[in-house]
Design an enzyme around this catalytic site. Structure first.
Site, short mmCIF file in Angstrom:
data_model
loop_
_atom_site.label_atom_id
_atom_site.label_comp_id
_atom_site.label_asym_id
_atom_site.label_seq_id
_atom_site.Cartn_x
_atom_site.Cartn_y
_atom_site.Cartn_z
N CYS A 137 0.88 -1.25 -0.07
CA CYS A 137 -0.01 -0.30 0.13
C CYS A 137 0.80 1.33 0.16
CB CYS A 137 -0.92 -0.01 1.03
SG CYS A 137 -2.15 -1.26 1.18
N1 LIG Z 1 -1.98 -6.48 1.17
C1 LIG Z 1 -2.81 -5.42 1.80
O1 LIG Z 1 -2.29 -5.24 2.94
C2 LIG Z 1 -3.77 -4.45 1.16
C3 LIG Z 1 -4.43 -3.59 1.84
C4 LIG Z 1 -5.39 -2.95 1.39
C5 LIG Z 1 -5.77 -2.95 0.12
N2 LIG Z 1 -5.10 -3.69 -0.81
C6 LIG Z 1 -5.16 -3.44 -2.20
O2 LIG Z 1 -6.01 -4.84 -2.50
C7 LIG Z 1 -5.67 -5.10 -3.91
C8 LIG Z 1 -5.13 -6.68 -3.82
O3 LIG Z 1 -3.93 -6.69 -3.00
P1 LIG Z 1 -3.63 -7.84 -2.71
O4 LIG Z 1 -2.41 -7.59 -1.42
O5 LIG Z 1 -4.56 -8.92 -2.26
O6 LIG Z 1 -2.53 -8.72 -3.87
P2 LIG Z 1 -1.94 -10.21 -3.97
O7 LIG Z 1 -1.05 -10.11 -4.82
O8 LIG Z 1 -2.02 -10.79 -2.65
O9 LIG Z 1 -3.42 -11.03 -4.34
C9 LIG Z 1 -3.82 -10.77 -5.73
C10 LIG Z 1 -4.55 -12.07 -6.37
O10 LIG Z 1 -4.96 -11.87 -7.59
C11 LIG Z 1 -4.84 -12.82 -8.63
N3 LIG Z 1 -5.05 -12.39 -9.74
C12 LIG Z 1 -4.44 -11.42 -10.57
N4 LIG Z 1 -4.92 -11.06 -11.71
C13 LIG Z 1 -6.17 -11.81 -11.72
C14 LIG Z 1 -7.38 -11.79 -12.62
N5 LIG Z 1 -7.10 -11.39 -13.92
N6 LIG Z 1 -8.22 -13.05 -12.37
C15 LIG Z 1 -8.10 -13.63 -11.06
N7 LIG Z 1 -7.28 -13.53 -10.50
C16 LIG Z 1 -6.26 -12.73 -10.58
C17 LIG Z 1 -3.37 -13.15 -8.39
O11 LIG Z 1 -2.87 -14.32 -8.62
C18 LIG Z 1 -3.12 -13.16 -6.62
O12 LIG Z 1 -3.35 -14.19 -5.99
C19 LIG Z 1 -4.68 -3.99 -4.40
O13 LIG Z 1 -5.22 -3.27 -4.95
C20 LIG Z 1 -4.21 -3.52 -3.00
O14 LIG Z 1 -3.33 -2.25 -3.30
C21 LIG Z 1 -3.90 -4.65 -0.25
#
Ligand SMILES: NC(=O)c1ccc[n+]([C@@H]2O[C@H](COP(=O)([O-])OP(=O)(O)OC[C@H]3O[C@@H](n4cnc5c(N)ncnc54)[C@H](O)[C@@H]3O)[C@@H](O)[C@H]2O)c1
Length: 420
Positions: free
Chosen positions: A261
């Site tokens: 983030c």
């Molecule tokens: N990790 C955090 O602490 C956090 C906190 C708040 C917000 N976010 C936001 O949430 C969002 C996701 O982050 P995350 O940390 O969960 O990411 P991540 O990388 O842990 O997980 C994302 C998942 O999406 C999958 N993916 C990618 N493209 C895809 C598609 N087209 N169809 C299906 N699956 C697909 C990937 O294989 C992966 O498993 C981001 O925008 C991030 O900024 C994350």
């Protein structure tokens, strides 16, 4: 059964959401394009810090299934998109994950479905990117045939205090019905769901939250540097200021900012400001500059401390403790430990590391470093021990007492000759 939900993206955000939705009585499909993630999840194996294997097994027992087959979208009344939003070339937003996931949702979208975007992104993404893509792929009309909303994720990985259910959830739809449909879904497992007047307001609120952290961390990082020059203890300064019960919020300096983030999301906002308004968002850019300078600053301080001991960086053993981006989790994304190790190696230091959460540490250049096997012995022998993350497993006072020279970058010990 409350209904069927597909959560697109089963990572740090999507998987805990799937857990809560399953617990509250939804039939949940966890759709992910990563085949090994899907097969591990279906075998009851978790790949994120906040869920144990047992939690995944409980989800499966509750009807959850991971899948890479988008057919599940057809049977779902709710689709939630939780895919990554990294930075692309030149630090600009990389929306290809959102675009691909939205296209997939559109291709299989049934009438009456509610689609929610959770990925952090710049204002306008839901209405200007997702809405037309969903309409094009489905042949359906937003607002009439399907609902669409933005609801930012506020997950705090590793926190024992705040989870999905006790963290208020913002929801902003493209119209009133969309907001209400999305609210109904979240209200089944979140204590407080807050309506926003539209998607852009919800998108921008999330960016304000992350920018607020980013800017305040930069402020204390810069204060830490100048306090060191002035021979004032920054940690005591913060401890004093934090006794004020109003108008002050505590932030700590550190070796740099990491995770998905803080180092990334504020760029989405500054990009949008520059693109739409033609001028820079100076706070964000300055915060970026200050926070990005911290790993180099830590390396400079390591060099200075060794110099005091009449030792050069070249050939000295530097033991780094804690290489994840925050304490008590295994997530290494954007961790400042990476650039610190690279700089130290460039200066010919012998880099060692220990982290209870990281068995083997892969650097950005592909080199893999083995974790020291005997921590006590390594502490006794290293020329300098640098605490980067104070994991609660560490007895920091004992670590300090065992080390020849100890440099604390996180204010973990009461007093130390060498602190940030
Ligand atoms: N990790 C955090 O602490 C956090 C906190 C708040 C917000 N976010 C936001 O949430 C969002 C996701 O982050 P995350 O940390 O969960 O990411 P991540 O990388 O842990 O997980 C994302 C998942 O999406 C999958 N993916 C990618 N493209 C895809 C598609 N087209 N169809 C299906 N699956 C697909 C990937 O294989 C992966 O498993 C981001 O925008 C991030 O900024 C994350």
């Amino acid at each position: 059964m409350l209904g069927t939900v597909t959560i697109i993206g089963q990572g740090y955000v999507g998987l805990p959401l799937a857990q809560e939705a399953t617990r509250s009585g939804y039939k949940v499909w966890g759709f992910d394009v990563n085949e090994s993630t899907v097969s591990n999840l279906n075998n009851g194996l978790s790949h994120i810090d906040d869920l144990e294997n047992e939690d995944v097994q409980n989800m499966i027992d509750g009807g959850y299934r991971a899948t890479s087959d988008p057919e599940c979208i057809k049977q779902s009344e709710i689709i939630v998109i939780c895919v990554p939003t990294p930075l692309g070339e030149g630090g600009t937003p990389e929306l290809s994950f959102i675009e691909k996931a939205t296209s997939t949702a559109g291709k299989y979208l049934a009438k009456g479905t509610t689609v929610v975007l959770e990925s952090t992104t710049y204002p306008g993404t839901t209405e200007e990117i997702c809405l037309p893509l969903l309409e094009k792929e489905s042949g359906l009309q937003a607002g009439k045939d399907f609902s669409l909303a933005f609801s930012p994720e506020r997950v705090d990985p590793g926190s024992n205090k705040f989870g999905i259910s006790n963290t208020p959830k913002l929801v902003g739809g493209i119209d009133e019905k969309s907001t209400e449909e999305a609210k109904k879904f979240y209200a089944s497992f979140v204590d407080e769901v807050v309506s926003m007047s539209g998607t852009k307001e919800a998108e921008t609120a999330k960016l304000l939250e992350n920018t607020f952290r980013h800017v305040n961390i930069a402020l204390v990082n810069e204060m830490a540097k100048l306090c060191h020059e002035l021979e004032i203890d920054i940690w005591e300064v913060i401890r004093g200021a934090a006794t004020k019960p109003f108008g002050f919020m505590r932030f700590n300096p550190g070796a740099g900012v990491g995770g998905h983030c803080i180092p990334i999301d504020p760029n989405y906002l500054s990009y949008e400001v520059r693109k739409e308004l033609g001028y820079p968002f100076r706070f964000v850019e300055l915060a970026q500059e200050v926070n990005n300078s911290m790993p180099n600053y830590v390396v400079d301080r390591i060099g200075e401390i060794l110099n005091e001991k009449r030792k050069p960086l070249n050939g000295s053993t530097v033991l780094l403790l804690g290489v994840t981006y925050k304490p008590n989790i295994a997530d290494q994304r954007q961790s400042p430990a990476q650039p610190i190790a690279e700089q130290l190696l460039k200066k010919q230091a012998e880099v060692q590391y220990h982290d209870p959460f990281v068995e083997k540490w892969e650097l950005a250049n592909g080199d893999v470093i083995e974790r020291v096997s005997q921590l006590h012995e390594a502490l006794e022998n290293a020329d300098i021990v640098v605490l980067l993350q104070a994991h609660s497993e560490y007895d920091v006072q004992r670590i300090k007492d065992t080390s020849i020279v100890f440099f604390d970058t996180c204010g973990a010990v009461e007093s130390s000759e060498y602190r940030l």
